[in-house]
Write an enzyme that holds these catalytic residues in place. Structure first.
Site, PDB file in Angstrom:
ATOM      1  CE  LYS A 159      30.022 -14.803  12.165  1.00 49.46           C
ATOM      2  NZ  LYS A 159      29.975 -13.897  13.317  1.00 49.46           N
TER       3      LYS A 159
ATOM      4  CB  CYS B 283      24.237  -8.840  13.274  1.00 42.36           C
ATOM      5  SG  CYS B 283      25.961  -8.409  12.927  1.00 42.36           S
TER       6      CYS B 283
ATOM      7  N   GLY C 217      25.625 -14.908  27.410  1.00 44.10           N
ATOM      8  CA  GLY C 217      26.234 -13.644  27.808  1.00 44.10           C
ATOM      9  C   GLY C 217      26.843 -13.686  29.189  1.00 44.10           C
TER      10      GLY C 217
HETATM   11  C1  SIN Z   1      29.387 -10.379  13.573  1.00 41.41           C
HETATM   12  O1  SIN Z   1      29.721 -11.245  12.754  1.00 41.41           O
HETATM   13  O2  SIN Z   1      29.570  -9.167  13.363  1.00 41.41           O
HETATM   14  C2  SIN Z   1      28.771 -10.783  14.871  1.00 41.41           C
HETATM   15  C3  SIN Z   1      27.421 -11.345  14.631  1.00 41.41           C
HETATM   16  C4  SIN Z   1      26.425 -10.920  15.651  1.00 41.41           C
HETATM   17  O3  SIN Z   1      26.767 -10.264  16.643  1.00 41.41           O
HETATM   18  O4  SIN Z   1      25.263 -11.222  15.442  1.00 41.41           O
END
Ligand code: SIN
Length: 331
Positions: free
Chosen positions: A50, A143, A264
């Site tokens: 993440k 993000c 994607g």
């Molecule tokens: C998120 O945690 O909001 C998604 C992260 C991302 O899209 O880079």
């Protein structure tokens, strides 16, 4: 990966990979259990964490993720997670076990250049981090879900400044960037002008979600997620054509020393095939894996392998980057 005489091996940043697929950052990658499940799958070539910040974050209020579209949960998605994560040191620690088995990439998404530099400095210089089997860093410049914060890669001078400071700091680990989708040739050119100035850049990952979409529940007459009045990043089937365009556009422009990782719209093996045809060295999968769990990797590899057999391909290099343009028709 050798499967019934089909060779699925590939490489990113000269790191050899047994399979061209793994998770997209954001999916199955927040806890060590999730990351471990991706690593343990014989069908993945790597794992990415993440996107993390220096300190743990709760992220945005829920509901912040929803699936939508005709294929139900495996179709499309909207999210505004807000970078919930366990903090950099957690993901450095996870590398101790997981990085011994498969290339382990840490995704960074600091809320400022300073925070990114602090994390990069830890990964570069901290003794503990230096001992860890970390394969590389994916710097998330894309993000869309932080209220009040623009996507860095839509501001070309901010992207340039971030990369300048990043590469002044970062020499030890291979580093790539994750980009938002672009939609116009001039923007591909402008992004390329920035990226080409950094010969230490090893890959670009195209694409992060298409930012600030709006998905509505017409029965309840309301949005399906709460943060940012329902605006969020779109993923899955609905973004596939945009993702392919970004992979193709960057592959066409970038030197061979910079790999392109597709991301994607993958919901089956043929979608991976198409990403590779556009020139991707590997493909990350998000929405589909979130809906189907780790067994989704097996499904995708089975379908990719079958497609290659039907087409008499035995390795990815035989078709990677070889997309043809249809001839003009006579009618
Ligand atoms: C998120 O945690 O909001 C998604 C992260 C991302 O899209 O880079």
């Amino acid at each position: 990966m050798e499967s019934q005489s089909i060779d699925l091996t590939t490489s990113v940043a000269d790191i050899k990979l047994s399979s061209p697929i793994w998770n997209a950052s954001g999916v199955m990658c927040t806890t060590i259990d999730d990351l471990g499940a991706v690593v343990s799958s014989p069908y993945t070539g790597a794992v990415v964490t993440k996107s993390c910040t220096l300190l743990p974050r709760q992220g945005n209020p829920k509901p912040r993720y929803a699936a939508f579209g005709f294929s139900g949960a495996g179709g499309s998605s909207i999210n505004s997670m807000g970078l919930p994560n366990n903090g950099l040191s957690y993901y450095v620690d996870c590398a101790r076990e997981l990085g011994r088995h498969k290339p382990y990439f840490i995704s960074l998404a600091g809320l400022s250049i300073e925070e990114n530099l602090q994390m990069l400095s830890t990964l570069e210089h901290d003794e503990l981090a230096q001992e860890m089997p970390i394969a590389g860093i994916e710097l998330n410049l894309s993000c869309p879900n932080l209220p009040g914060k623009p996507q860095t890669c839509y501001d070309f001078s901010a992207m340039d400044e971030t990369l300048r400071q990043t590469f002044e700091m970062c020499n030890r680990l291979p580093l790539g960037v994750k980009l938002s989708p672009y939609f116009d040739p001039i923007h591909f050119d402008m992004a390329y002008e920035v990226l080409k100035a950094y010969p230490k850049l090893r890959w670009v990952t195209c694409i992060n979600s298409i930012g600030n979409g709006l998905v509505i529940d017409p029965i309840r007459e309301q949005t399906v997620i709460h943060p940012k009045n329902g605006l969020g990043g779109l993923g899955g089937q609905v973004v596939k054509a945009t993702a392919l365009s970004n992979v193709w556009n960057f592959r066409k422009r970038l030197p061979d020393s910079i790999d392109v990782i597709g991301c994607g719209g993958v919901t089956n093996g043929l979608d991976v095939f198409e990403h590779l045809l556009c020139g991707a060295s590997a493909v990350e999968i998000g929405t589909f894996i979130r809906a189907n769990g780790v067994k989704g990797f097996q499904t995708i590899i089975g379908e990719l392998t079958r497609a290659m057999k039907i087409k008499h391909y035995t390795s990815l290099d035989e078709f990677r980057g070889k997309l043809k343009t249809v001839m003009p028709s006579q009618k």
